[in-house]
Enzyme design. Structure first.
Site, PDB file in Angstrom:
ATOM      1  N   ARG A   1      -2.176  -2.470   6.222  1.00  0.00           N
ATOM      2  CA  ARG A   1      -3.136  -2.760   7.130  1.00  0.00           C
ATOM      3  C   ARG A   1      -3.032  -4.143   7.831  1.00  0.00           C
ATOM      4  O   ARG A   1      -3.345  -4.179   8.990  1.00  0.00           O
ATOM      5  CB  ARG A   1      -4.834  -2.501   6.437  1.00  0.00           C
TER       6      ARG A   1
ATOM      7  N   ASN B   1      -7.900   2.425   5.290  1.00  0.00           N
ATOM      8  CA  ASN B   1      -7.405   2.991   4.439  1.00  0.00           C
ATOM      9  C   ASN B   1      -8.219   4.485   4.331  1.00  0.00           C
ATOM     10  O   ASN B   1      -9.460   4.239   4.531  1.00  0.00           O
ATOM     11  CB  ASN B   1      -7.385   2.553   2.981  1.00  0.00           C
TER      12      ASN B   1
END
Length: 98
Positions: free
Chosen positions: A26, A44
């Site tokens: 990320r 996520n």
């Protein structure tokens, strides 16, 4: 004529599978989005994948999607599913969401 048509703005919802959680995916995606100049978000998913919404001009988006298919060094991308999405005119940055 709308501004998005003049700039050829496109948007995608992307699901990235493989070893993509717990490896800085990320944060690396956030950094790459800033470098590439695209807007959207990354998060996520509960199933172990990573979801990405990206929008911007065609060439920067294409570069960003190419990077997503490889991911950062510690990741191992095994799949990339792209679905066309509606452009969100309120989305003017890139962020990590939860």
């Amino acid at each position: 004529m709308e501004l998005q048509n003049l700039l050829m703005v496109e948007a995608w919802h992307v699901t990235v599978t493989g070893r993509v959680q717990g490896v800085g995916f990320r944060f690396s995606t956030f950094r790459q989005a800033k470098l590439t100049g695209v807007n959207g978000w990354v998060r996520n998913a509960f199933d172990g994948s990573v979801e990405v919404f990206v929008q911007g001009e065609n060439l920067p988006v294409a570069r960003f999607l190419q990077w997503l298919s490889q991911g950062p060094p510690l990741s191992h991308v095994t799949g990339l599913v792209k679905m066309p999405a509606a452009v969100d005119e309120n989305c003017r940055d890139f962020e990590i969401t939860f």
